[in-house]
Design an enzyme around this catalytic site. Structure first.
Site, PDB file in Angstrom:
ATOM      1  N   HIS A 149       9.669   3.078  -3.520  1.00  0.00           N
ATOM      2  CA  HIS A 149       9.275   4.479  -4.649  1.00  0.00           C
ATOM      3  C   HIS A 149       9.822   5.717  -3.981  1.00  0.00           C
ATOM      4  CE1 HIS A 149       6.083   2.275  -7.282  1.00  0.00           C
ATOM      5  NE2 HIS A 149       7.213   1.528  -7.120  1.00  0.00           N
ATOM      6  N   HIS A 206      12.062  -6.396 -14.098  1.00  0.00           N
ATOM      7  CA  HIS A 206      11.810  -5.443 -15.034  1.00  0.00           C
ATOM      8  C   HIS A 206      12.945  -4.385 -14.791  1.00  0.00           C
ATOM      9  CE1 HIS A 206      10.201  -2.557 -12.144  1.00  0.00           C
ATOM     10  NE2 HIS A 206       9.532  -3.453 -11.354  1.00  0.00           N
ATOM     11  N   ASP A 225      13.890  -0.783  -7.285  1.00  0.00           N
ATOM     12  CA  ASP A 225      12.693  -1.268  -7.733  1.00  0.00           C
ATOM     13  C   ASP A 225      12.509  -0.915  -9.269  1.00  0.00           C
ATOM     14  OD1 ASP A 225      10.239  -2.204  -8.460  1.00  0.00           O
ATOM     15  OD2 ASP A 225       9.167  -0.784  -7.269  1.00  0.00           O
ATOM     16  N   ASP A 260      11.143  -9.619  -8.116  1.00  0.00           N
ATOM     17  CA  ASP A 260      10.846  -8.220  -7.862  1.00  0.00           C
ATOM     18  C   ASP A 260      11.419  -7.699  -6.767  1.00  0.00           C
ATOM     19  OD1 ASP A 260       9.665  -5.675  -8.121  1.00  0.00           O
ATOM     20  OD2 ASP A 260       8.412  -6.514  -9.712  1.00  0.00           O
ATOM     21  N   GLU A 303       6.974  -2.287 -16.398  1.00  0.00           N
ATOM     22  CA  GLU A 303       6.175  -2.907 -15.319  1.00  0.00           C
ATOM     23  C   GLU A 303       5.434  -1.838 -14.463  1.00  0.00           C
ATOM     24  OE1 GLU A 303       5.690  -4.318 -10.943  1.00  0.00           O
ATOM     25  OE2 GLU A 303       6.821  -2.731 -11.800  1.00  0.00           O
ATOM     26  N   GLU A 304       6.137  -0.733 -14.141  1.00  0.00           N
ATOM     27  CA  GLU A 304       5.672   0.301 -13.365  1.00  0.00           C
ATOM     28  C   GLU A 304       4.481   1.120 -13.653  1.00  0.00           C
ATOM     29  OE1 GLU A 304       6.714   0.691 -10.468  1.00  0.00           O
ATOM     30  OE2 GLU A 304       8.745   0.021 -10.435  1.00  0.00           O
TER      31      GLU A 304
END
Length: 349
Positions: free
Chosen positions: A313, A62, A171, A226, A203-204
């Site tokens: 994150h 993603h 990410d 991922d 995706e997030e």
């Protein structure tokens, strides 16, 4: 491995829901070696090798990143926001941000109450934070920003000791990079099956991109590329969260969503390459695009290959270039070895 392209992706803002700019750059890169480029109304970009092959492998990484979304402005021109994806409010304190304004791009800072004035107390969320762009009134702010505009941390990717990459949104722009590099190497090496490298969106926030990509491609098998939690730094409880480390090799998921025969193909390939693998447990769900791809059509066998990542994150997510190279080689070699007659049924009757 094309590090220049990787850094280009990492420098491009791609909030979940606003991935157009990064997708344009991804397409520009892959069109030089893909047999075909496909897009869809959702925003996915898919590069294809051997589009007429019956056996189809979908690789999904993603392209979107966590972000912020402006939800109000006060009379003095300060901006308030909500999370887009799993943003950690404690990592946001004191950060610079780039607001992708409807009318122009604006730099701001996430203000924090000085420690002399009491600082931030205990648990807090983004509702307790604000952005200072230098506006002096709501009217001035509205000349540049609209409610719903998104923003990302204003950081630059860094190479640490020629072995690690650190920055925001690894990410999972690293996943979008990996699937592109796998396709490039397969073009050079040759393969007998159809390969669909997808840079997916959303995706997030909702994983819709991967669902629609798989629904359109109808793959024989799909692999999500991922990141996963590395646990090789201070303060992490390895007894609780497992032992995953940078430069320990790609990480395979094990659990109910994961297809055992695909994992076996990956494990045998790693053995042939004398490559170390690591494992994570996903007994119910993976929390990645794999969960949505497997539910399309008549059901898609899926696997999840992840890159170990520190500081998930946060503005300083960190991965290993070696792990990235090994994941690319693992996937390239496994797919190159497929002859298109593999039987993925787990029950033999």
């Amino acid at each position: 491995m094309n590090q220049k392209f990787l850094i280009q992706l990492l420098k491009t803002a791609s909030p979940s829901g606003e991935e157009v700019e990064i997708q344009k750059k991804w397409i520009t890169y892959v069109k030089e070696f893909a047999d075909e480029i496909r897009t869809d109304p959702i925003g996915n970009a898919i590069a294809v090798l051997n589009p007429d092959a019956e056996f189809k492998v979908l690789l999904a990484g993603h392209s979107d990143e966590i972000a912020i979304m402006i939800n109000r402005m006060d009379d003095d021109g300060f901006l308030f926001f909500e999370k887009v994806g799993g943003l950690n409010p404690k990592s946001a304190v004191g950060m610079r941000v780039t607001i992708l304004g409807t009318k122009r791009t604006i730099t701001g800072v996430i203000g924090v109450n000085a420690q002399h004035h009491g600082g931030l107390k205990g648990d807090f969320d983004v509702d307790d934070l604000f952005i200072d762009c230098g506006f002096q009134s709501k009217e001035e702010a509205e000349q540049h920003i609209q409610i719903g505009d998104m923003g990302v941390y204003k950081t630059e990717p860094e190479i640490l000791m020629d072995r690690y990459v650190a920055g925001r949104g690894l990410d999972n722009r690293t996943g979008a990079f990996i699937v592109a590099e796998v396709l490039r190497r397969l073009k050079e090496r040759g393969c007998k099956v159809g390969v669909y490298a997808a840079s997916t969106v959303n995706e997030e926030t909702n994983m819709g991109g991967a669902y629609f990509a798989a629904a359109r491609v109808e793959p024989t098998m799909a692999i999500a590329c991922d990141v996963t939690f590395a646990t090789d730094y201070p303060t992490v409880n390895k007894k609780k969260h497992g032992d995953v480390k940078l430069e320990g090799g790609p990480v395979l998921a094990k659990g109910a969503p994961i297809h055992s025969k695909i994992n076996l193909l990956l494990e045998n390939t790693a053995k042939d390459l004398e490559m170390d693998l690591q494992y994570e447990l996903t007994p119910r769900m993976t929390g990645t695009d794999a969960d949505r791809m497997r539910l399309t059509g008549k059901g898609v066998p899926v696997a999840l290959v992840s890159l170990p990542l520190r500081y998930m994150h946060s503005p300083v997510e960190t991965v290993s270039l070696q792990d990235m190279e090994e994941e690319i080689e693992l996937l390239t070699t496994m797919i190159a070895n497929l002859n298109g007659t593999e039987n993925l049924n787990v029950l033999e009757v």
